[in-house]
Design an enzyme around this catalytic site. Structure first.
Site, short mmCIF file in Angstrom:
data_model
loop_
_atom_site.label_atom_id
_atom_site.label_comp_id
_atom_site.label_asym_id
_atom_site.label_seq_id
_atom_site.Cartn_x
_atom_site.Cartn_y
_atom_site.Cartn_z
N CYS A 64 42.16 41.04 43.19
CA CYS A 64 41.81 40.53 41.62
C CYS A 64 41.39 39.06 41.74
CB CYS A 64 42.80 40.82 40.57
SG CYS A 64 42.25 40.26 38.88
N PRO B 281 40.00 50.27 38.91
CA PRO B 281 41.15 49.73 38.06
C PRO B 281 40.13 48.35 37.61
CG PRO B 281 41.64 49.07 40.24
CD PRO B 281 40.60 50.20 40.40
N MET B 282 39.94 48.34 36.15
CA MET B 282 39.44 47.27 35.62
C MET B 282 40.19 46.81 34.32
SD MET B 282 35.20 48.32 35.46
CE MET B 282 35.45 50.22 35.15
N GLN C 252 47.60 51.06 40.06
CA GLN C 252 47.66 49.93 40.84
C GLN C 252 48.68 49.09 40.17
OE1 GLN C 252 44.45 46.84 40.59
NE2 GLN C 252 43.80 47.56 42.52
N ASN D 239 33.06 48.87 47.42
CA ASN D 239 33.08 48.75 45.84
C ASN D 239 32.21 47.53 45.73
OD1 ASN D 239 35.45 46.86 43.81
ND2 ASN D 239 34.15 48.58 43.17
N ARG E 293 32.21 48.24 37.00
CA ARG E 293 31.21 47.91 35.80
C ARG E 293 30.23 48.70 35.60
NH1 ARG E 293 29.97 41.98 37.32
NH2 ARG E 293 30.09 42.73 39.44
N LYS F 152 43.65 47.54 47.61
CA LYS F 152 42.19 46.94 47.40
C LYS F 152 42.14 45.69 47.76
CE LYS F 152 38.86 47.63 43.79
NZ LYS F 152 38.35 46.06 43.64
N ASP G 98 28.75 46.33 42.89
CA ASP G 98 27.36 46.56 42.45
C ASP G 98 26.79 48.21 42.59
OD1 ASP G 98 27.37 43.81 42.07
OD2 ASP G 98 26.05 43.28 43.89
#
Length: 350
Positions: free
Chosen positions: A112, A27-28, A82, A217, A242, A155, A219
């Site tokens: 977050c 989720p971004m 989410q 999660n 990303r 998360k 990199d």
């Protein structure tokens, strides 16, 4: 580093749900709308895709922005919704809303680091009071899973800062109250996205739980990154954030590696152009031209990273005032390539 190792199958089980791939779309905020999720799924390798972060109050009152973020369709499956909030917020009600509107999994955001989430409503703030957070998660599980069969996941990050590393303890206690899986970003809140992901910290979370899957999660930009994370942490799957922006085909590359299959080559120039145009088509199908212009004008630099000779294309898309302008710019590059002036194809990013 290139790793060649055997993995325990390509599937991942989370509660009652079996995912066909161990590679998940994170989720971004601002990126994981329905068109992008569909694009990643069409290119292959996605085991589970998540919505953007959903504010529980906005969700329950049906605000237009929240409805757009939560929008889904038959092809967008399996889907994780989410939600974020704290113990004073109606998270269980929001979780049930998510199930009623297509969620295969409901995830609680505990990681977050953005101020408007972490310092007011939840997110990483939940790392600062483990007891309260476990009680909140227990209410979520008791409200959702027995009645619907839908798993609830969480998360997290490693902790708020280096003096408050709570990830392993929190993961262990969340498993005890019925959380079906943990995704851990290998940084603290204080780190935000700076520095390198801490694989050792992810391993500590993996070692803290008995049987639920832990998803790593942070990199992950290519298949080698995912393989290294699993090799060094023992995590059960990986979540890409990303690293998928501008490279929505990265999931099929990672899935192939984790399945012991040859990693497919990066897209050719024509394929690359078709992917961008397909993204445009999906936005127009699901949203509107204004959204399409915003997403592609702001995202073309990511798409073009690693692709040579596309300066004019980037300039044209940034200056576009209609979807037709974007199509014209893409067609011009196709025509130039067909005429024999063919810059190098896209390359995989390390």
């Amino acid at each position: 580093m290139t790793l060649f190792c055997a993995y325990d199958g390509a599937m991942l089980r989370i509660g009652s749900k079996t995912l066909e791939s161990k590679v998940l779309l994170a989720p971004m905020a601002g990126h994981c709308d329905l068109p992008f999720r569909l694009l990643c799924r069409e290119l292959g390798g996605v085991g589970l895709a998540s919505t953007d972060l959903l504010n529980v109050h906005s969700l329950l009152r049906g605000s237009p922005k929240a409805m757009k973020l939560a929008a889904t369709c038959a092809e967008d499956e399996p889907l994780c919704m989410q939600v974020y909030g704290n113990s004073a917020d109606p998270l269980p009600e929001a979780g049930l809303w998510a199930v009623d509107h297509g969620a295969s999994i409901v995830d609680i955001n505990m990681g977050c680091p953005v101020d408007k989430v972490a310092k007011k409503h939840g997110g990483s703030l939940l790392l600062c009071d483990v007891d309260d957070t476990v009680r909140l998660a227990e209410r979520m599980v008791e409200s959702i899973t027995p009645a619907t069969g839908v798993p609830v996941t969480a998360k997290i990050r490693l902790g708020w800062d280096d003096d408050r590393i709570v990830g392993p303890e929190l993961a262990r206690r969340l498993e005890q109250i019925g959380i079906a899986a943990i995704t851990v970003h290998g940084r603290t809140t204080e780190q935000f996205f700076k520095g390198s992901v801490r694989l050792g910290g992810i391993r500590e979370v993996v070692e803290a739980v008995d049987s639920i899957p832990v998803i790593g999660n942070g990199d992950i930009r290519c298949a080698d990154d995912a393989a290294q994370m699993i090799e060094e942490t023992g995590c059960d799957g990986v979540m890409v954030a990303r690293g998928a922006l501008g490279r929505p085909w990265v999931f099929r590359e990672i899935h192939a590696r984790l399945s012991g299959e040859p990693v497919p080559p990066p897209p050719t120039r024509p394929e690359w152009l078709s992917i961008i145009e397909r993204h445009l088509d999906l936005i127009l199908e699901q949203q509107d031209e204004r959204s399409a212009l915003h997403r592609l004008r702001s995202g073309i630099s990511r798409y073009a990273k690693g692709m040579h000779g596309v300066k004019r294309l980037k300039e044209s898309i940034r200056a576009a005032t209609s979807a037709g302008d974007i199509r014209h710019a893409l067609s011009a590059v196709r025509a130039k390539s067909a005429s024999g002036t063919r810059p190098a194809p896209a390359v995989a990013m390390a």
